[in-house]
Write a protein that holds these residues in place. Structure first.
Motif, PDB file in Angstrom:
ATOM      1  N   SER A   1       0.806  -1.226   0.000  1.00  0.00           N
ATOM      2  CA  SER A   1       0.000   0.000   0.000  1.00  0.00           C
ATOM      3  C   SER A   1       0.835   1.271   0.000  1.00  0.00           C
ATOM      4  CB  SER A   1      -0.947   0.005   1.206  1.00  0.00           C
ATOM      5  OG  SER A   1      -0.194   0.078   2.410  1.00  0.00           O
ATOM      6  N   HIS A   2       2.151   1.149   0.122  1.00  0.00           N
ATOM      7  CA  HIS A   2       2.986   2.360   0.173  1.00  0.00           C
ATOM      8  C   HIS A   2       4.402   2.024  -0.268  1.00  0.00           C
ATOM      9  CE1 HIS A   2       3.268   6.518   1.921  1.00  0.00           C
ATOM     10  NE2 HIS A   2       4.547   6.244   1.751  1.00  0.00           N
ATOM     11  N   CYS A   3       4.735   2.430  -1.480  1.00  0.00           N
ATOM     12  CA  CYS A   3       6.058   2.116  -2.014  1.00  0.00           C
ATOM     13  C   CYS A   3       6.475   3.230  -2.964  1.00  0.00           C
ATOM     14  CB  CYS A   3       5.973   0.782  -2.757  1.00  0.00           C
ATOM     15  SG  CYS A   3       7.463   0.378  -3.650  1.00  0.00           S
ATOM     16  N   HIS A   4       7.620   3.861  -2.684  1.00  0.00           N
ATOM     17  CA  HIS A   4       8.089   4.961  -3.550  1.00  0.00           C
ATOM     18  C   HIS A   4       8.861   4.380  -4.734  1.00  0.00           C
ATOM     19  CE1 HIS A   4       6.737   8.145  -0.903  1.00  0.00           C
ATOM     20  NE2 HIS A   4       7.147   7.400   0.111  1.00  0.00           N
ATOM     21  N   PHE A   5       8.103   3.671  -5.558  1.00  0.00           N
ATOM     22  CA  PHE A   5       8.716   2.919  -6.642  1.00  0.00           C
ATOM     23  C   PHE A   5       9.215   3.811  -7.782  1.00  0.00           C
ATOM     24  CE2 PHE A   5       8.494  -0.650  -9.840  1.00  0.00           C
ATOM     25  CZ  PHE A   5       9.505  -1.393  -9.247  1.00  0.00           C
TER      26      PHE A   5
ATOM     27  N   LEU B   1       1.724  16.525  -2.092  1.00  0.00           N
ATOM     28  CA  LEU B   1       2.948  17.228  -1.700  1.00  0.00           C
ATOM     29  C   LEU B   1       3.319  16.791  -0.286  1.00  0.00           C
ATOM     30  CD1 LEU B   1       1.796  20.701  -3.097  1.00  0.00           C
ATOM     31  CD2 LEU B   1       3.397  19.112  -4.191  1.00  0.00           C
ATOM     32  N   HIS B   2       4.405  16.048  -0.198  1.00  0.00           N
ATOM     33  CA  HIS B   2       4.862  15.404   1.036  1.00  0.00           C
ATOM     34  C   HIS B   2       5.473  16.457   1.981  1.00  0.00           C
ATOM     35  CE1 HIS B   2       7.032  12.731   3.667  1.00  0.00           C
ATOM     36  NE2 HIS B   2       6.820  11.654   2.927  1.00  0.00           N
ATOM     37  N   PRO B   3       5.106  16.439   3.264  1.00  0.00           N
ATOM     38  CA  PRO B   3       5.633  17.461   4.179  1.00  0.00           C
ATOM     39  C   PRO B   3       7.163  17.452   4.294  1.00  0.00           C
ATOM     40  CG  PRO B   3       4.542  15.696   5.407  1.00  0.00           C
ATOM     41  CD  PRO B   3       4.205  15.495   3.948  1.00  0.00           C
TER      42      PRO B   3
ATOM     43  N   GLY C   1      -1.991  12.058  -1.911  1.00  0.00           N
ATOM     44  CA  GLY C   1      -0.961  11.686  -0.942  1.00  0.00           C
ATOM     45  C   GLY C   1       0.407  11.709  -1.596  1.00  0.00           C
ATOM     46  N   GLU C   2       1.407  11.676  -0.878  1.00  0.00           N
ATOM     47  CA  GLU C   2       1.481  11.510   0.558  1.00  0.00           C
ATOM     48  C   GLU C   2       1.472  12.890   1.188  1.00  0.00           C
ATOM     49  OE1 GLU C   2       4.908   9.169   1.451  1.00  0.00           O
ATOM     50  OE2 GLU C   2       4.808   9.538   3.585  1.00  0.00           O
ATOM     51  N   ILE C   3       0.478  13.116   2.045  1.00  0.00           N
ATOM     52  CA  ILE C   3       0.335  14.420   2.679  1.00  0.00           C
ATOM     53  C   ILE C   3       0.298  14.222   4.200  1.00  0.00           C
ATOM     54  CG2 ILE C   3      -0.932  15.305   0.677  1.00  0.00           C
ATOM     55  CD1 ILE C   3      -3.518  15.100   2.301  1.00  0.00           C
TER      56      ILE C   3
ATOM     57  N   VAL D   1      -3.303   5.748   7.089  1.00  0.00           N
ATOM     58  CA  VAL D   1      -2.228   6.389   7.837  1.00  0.00           C
ATOM     59  C   VAL D   1      -1.026   5.469   7.671  1.00  0.00           C
ATOM     60  CG1 VAL D   1      -1.494   7.453   9.988  1.00  0.00           C
ATOM     61  CG2 VAL D   1      -3.937   7.094   9.545  1.00  0.00           C
ATOM     62  N   HIS D   2      -0.077   5.911   6.861  1.00  0.00           N
ATOM     63  CA  HIS D   2       1.030   5.026   6.514  1.00  0.00           C
ATOM     64  C   HIS D   2       2.064   5.002   7.644  1.00  0.00           C
ATOM     65  CE1 HIS D   2       5.170   5.629   5.069  1.00  0.00           C
ATOM     66  NE2 HIS D   2       4.940   6.912   5.154  1.00  0.00           N
ATOM     67  N   ALA D   3       2.799   3.899   7.733  1.00  0.00           N
ATOM     68  CA  ALA D   3       3.824   3.691   8.764  1.00  0.00           C
ATOM     69  C   ALA D   3       3.291   4.078  10.144  1.00  0.00           C
ATOM     70  CB  ALA D   3       5.100   4.475   8.436  1.00  0.00           C
TER      71      ALA D   3
ATOM     72  N   THR E   1       5.630  -1.520   2.380  1.00  0.00           N
ATOM     73  CA  THR E   1       7.089  -1.604   2.569  1.00  0.00           C
ATOM     74  C   THR E   1       7.697  -0.222   2.807  1.00  0.00           C
ATOM     75  OG1 THR E   1       7.542  -1.398   0.199  1.00  0.00           O
ATOM     76  CG2 THR E   1       7.350  -3.644   1.112  1.00  0.00           C
ATOM     77  N   ASP E   2       7.091   0.837   2.226  1.00  0.00           N
ATOM     78  CA  ASP E   2       7.699   2.176   2.233  1.00  0.00           C
ATOM     79  C   ASP E   2       9.070   2.150   1.537  1.00  0.00           C
ATOM     80  OD1 ASP E   2       7.688   4.899   2.669  1.00  0.00           O
ATOM     81  OD2 ASP E   2       8.418   4.788   4.721  1.00  0.00           O
ATOM     82  N   ALA E   3       9.280   1.183   0.673  1.00  0.00           N
ATOM     83  CA  ALA E   3      10.544   1.092  -0.063  1.00  0.00           C
ATOM     84  C   ALA E   3      10.752   2.384  -0.874  1.00  0.00           C
ATOM     85  CB  ALA E   3      10.496  -0.114  -1.014  1.00  0.00           C
TER      86      ALA E   3
ATOM     87  N   ILE F   1       1.886   3.822  -5.319  1.00  0.00           N
ATOM     88  CA  ILE F   1       3.022   4.748  -5.287  1.00  0.00           C
ATOM     89  C   ILE F   1       2.519   6.126  -4.874  1.00  0.00           C
ATOM     90  CG2 ILE F   1       4.905   5.763  -6.630  1.00  0.00           C
ATOM     91  CD1 ILE F   1       4.382   3.486  -8.720  1.00  0.00           C
ATOM     92  N   PRO F   2       2.927   6.618  -3.700  1.00  0.00           N
ATOM     93  CA  PRO F   2       2.470   7.941  -3.267  1.00  0.00           C
ATOM     94  C   PRO F   2       3.316   9.054  -3.885  1.00  0.00           C
ATOM     95  CG  PRO F   2       3.646   6.837  -1.487  1.00  0.00           C
ATOM     96  CD  PRO F   2       3.766   5.964  -2.689  1.00  0.00           C
ATOM     97  N   GLY F   3       2.706  10.189  -4.123  1.00  0.00           N
ATOM     98  CA  GLY F   3       3.425  11.348  -4.657  1.00  0.00           C
ATOM     99  C   GLY F   3       4.232  12.033  -3.564  1.00  0.00           C
TER     100      GLY F   3
HETATM  101 ZN    ZN Z   1       6.213   7.529   1.912  1.00  0.00          ZN
END
Ligand code: ZN
Length: 263
Positions: free
Chosen positions: A5-9, A64-66, A95-97, A155-157, A205-207, A35-37
């Motif tokens: 559900s969350h991988c910066h591929f 836009l990620h904080p 996301g990811e926001i 809510v990731h991680a 994974t948040d890879a 893949i989150p932005g």
């Molecule tokens: Zn992330």
């Protein structure tokens, strides 16, 4: 089958062996990624990645990620609106926001206004959100309540308390668990992963970050997602089959994916 559900591929960490990894994922029954932005400059490459024919399904979020606060500006919010209006194929969330109150150098006021603006955009487009929350769970809950945000999300991680977990679950969120649960010292987190209702959990994974203990210090990869499943099986009473099926279904439900678009 499993859903990461969350991988910066899209990150350059995968530029040399992206196809190999996708094939490995297919073999290990990791059949979908989200893949989150992170920054506006990366959105096009994510859209591209998800549009191509692949051995597994790739979905994505734009946002836009904080963490990259200094790279964002007001025009990126307009650009986000425009992208969402075009509803590119396999876009499933904003996301990811979120808010990162763990890192001191990130201005909290600026983070909050960026976050509020993106929650409003997600609400207007009736899209779920993928949340980054570090030491900010209560503040995020407060903002979501103020803005009457009801589209849910992930809510990731997950790193909050049990009480905070329940409050997010009540308003339609699933909680992401990944590599952190494979470290024996993470007792509080492992306890939550063991005891929260299975219907609230999603795997991630948040890879390339957050490598599981077996690959500590190395690049993380979506093909390691089965290790997270193994760990949950050790911690929880349900069988691997049930955990795999339910967490995949949870991810699809919250991201409103009817059925995986298989190649
Ligand atoms: Zn992330």
């Amino acid at each position: 089958m499993l859903f990461d559900s969350h991988c910066h591929f899209d990150f350059k960490d995968f530029d040399t062996d992206r196809t190999i990894i996708l094939n490995n994922c297919a073999q290990k029954k990791v059949l979908a990624l989200c893949i989150p932005g992170t920054t506006a400059s990366r959105w096009q490459s994510i859209i591209h990645l998800a549009a191509a024919k692949r051995p597994i399904s790739l979905y994505f979020a734009l946002g836009l990620h904080p963490y990259f606060l200094e790279e964002h500006n007001a025009s990126h919010l307009e650009a986000l609106e425009q992208q969402l209006c075009q509803s590119p194929k396999h876009l499933i969330a904003v996301g990811e926001i979120g808010l990162d109150f763990y890192l001191d150098h990130l201005d909290r006021g600026q983070q909050e206004s960026l976050f509020r603006a993106q929650v409003k955009i997600a609400k207007a487009h009736k899209l779920p959100i993928i949340l980054h929350a570090r030491k900010s769970h209560d503040q995020i809950l407060k903002i979501l309540r103020e803005l009457h945000f009801q589209e849910g999300g992930i809510v990731h991680a997950w790193s909050g308390s049990e009480q905070q977990a329940n409050r997010f679950i009540e308003i339609g969120f699933k909680l992401g668990f990944g590599g952190a649960i494979t470290y024996p010292r993470a007792t509080k987190l492992r306890h939550l992963a063991a005891t929260l209702p299975l219907t609230c959990l999603v795997l991630e994974t948040d890879a390339p970050d957050m490598a599981p203990a077996a690959f500590k210090g190395q690049r993380n990869s979506p093909e390691y997602l089965p290790l997270i499943l193994d760990e949950l099986c050790q911690l929880r009473p349900e069988s691997a089959e049930i955990i795999a099926r339910q967490t995949t279904q949870n991810t699809m439900d919250v991201l409103r994916i009817q059925s995986l678009q298989m190649p």
